[in-house]
Design an enzyme around this catalytic site. Structure first.
Site, PDB file in Angstrom:
ATOM      1  CB  VAL A   1       3.295   5.993  -2.691  1.00 10.83           C
ATOM      2  CG1 VAL A   1       1.807   5.734  -2.746  1.00 10.83           C
ATOM      3  CG2 VAL A   1       3.625   7.020  -1.602  1.00 10.83           C
ATOM      4  CG  ASP A   2       8.047   3.522   0.661  1.00 11.26           C
ATOM      5  OD1 ASP A   2       8.523   2.431   0.318  1.00 11.26           O
ATOM      6  OD2 ASP A   2       7.308   3.646   1.673  1.00 11.26           O
TER       7      ASP A   2
ATOM      8  CD  GLN B   1      -2.601  -1.217   2.636  1.00 11.69           C
ATOM      9  OE1 GLN B   1      -3.560  -0.474   2.833  1.00 11.69           O
ATOM     10  NE2 GLN B   1      -2.160  -2.074   3.555  1.00 11.69           N
TER      11      GLN B   1
ATOM     12  CG  HIS C   1      -2.826   2.629  -2.104  1.00 14.26           C
ATOM     13  ND1 HIS C   1      -2.757   2.413  -0.743  1.00 14.26           N
ATOM     14  CD2 HIS C   1      -3.953   1.996  -2.530  1.00 14.26           C
ATOM     15  CE1 HIS C   1      -3.801   1.676  -0.363  1.00 14.26           C
ATOM     16  NE2 HIS C   1      -4.529   1.415  -1.419  1.00 14.26           N
TER      17      HIS C   1
END
EC number: 2.3.1.286
Length: 235
Positions: free
Chosen positions: A91-92, A89, A107
């Site tokens: 975003v890195d 989940q 995401h």
């Protein structure tokens, strides 16, 4: 024929928090001082594009200041033992930097941008994004992030992975954000489910073999790796 067991991992903000990346829920629903709706929704984008771009520019800059932690690294190492897929989940890019080779971002990704008119027009992006940065047809670029209220394009692929899992691991997530939190419902009933979180959420209607490990991501994955070390293969 002996093959590696398929270990499917659902990771959340808790695993990256150990590297210094803040989570949504750490400050009463605020993210870096902003209500989530201001910086992570289509409405927020339409209302104040400059604010949203500045917010993600700062998050992108911060990402280059942090490093993968032991939980990221151990998951990457476990590819030697298991056919391991990560559904995140987050975003890195910390899973990838740690060495994981099969990572599905539910995401979106902070280091990518996309066209506001063509969702398939996606670019790698490591610097600041500004108003006036456009696609080849002159349309504004936006962060490649799935905001609240938007569809999750990778969900079908995630479901397919979970359905084929021999082992399902949930790590560092409160299981409060849907549809990701519903992925556990797609496991086969015989698939063991492990849940690593210092404060595991109550999970209802799970009939699988289930074990909660109430530790941090880096501590819990050490414990689980030892437990799974005797069963990496299947016939």
């Amino acid at each position: 024929m002996i093959t590696k067991k398929k270990l499917v991992v659902l990771s959340g903000a808790g695993i990256s928090a150990e590297s210094g990346i803040k989570t949504f829920r750490d400050a009463g629903g605020l993210w870096e001082g902003h209500p989530i709706e201001e910086v992570a929704s289509p409405e927020g984008w339409n209302k104040n594009k400059a604010l949203v771009l500045d917010f993600y520019n700062k998050r992108r800059t911060q990402l280059f200041e942090v490093q993968p932690n032991n939980a990221h690294r151990i998951l990457a190492e476990m590819e030697a033992e298991f056919d391991l897929y990560i559904i995140t989940q987050n975003v890195d890019d910390l899973h990838e930097r740690a060495g994981s080779s099969k990572v599905l971002h539910l995401h979106g990704e902070l280091l990518k941008v996309r066209s506001t008119m063509d969702p398939d027009y996606i670019l790698d992006w490591k610097t600041d994004l500004h108003i006036g940065d456009n696609d080849s047809n002159g349309h504004q670029l936006r962060p490649h992030i799935v905001w609240f209220g938007e569809a999750v394009p990778a969900m079908d692929e995630a479901i397919a992975l979970v359905q084929k899992a021999d082992i399902f691991l949930i790590i560092g997530t409160s299981l409060q954000v849907y549809p990701a939190a519903g992925l556990i419902g797609y496991t086969q009933l015989t698939t063991p489910v492990y849940y690593i979180d210092p404060k595991p959420a109550q999970i209802y209607n799970v009939n699988n073999p289930f074990k909660a490990i109430a530790l941090s991501a880096s501590e819990g994955i050490e414990v689980l790796r030892q437990e799974l070390s005797t069963q990496p293969e299947k016939i």
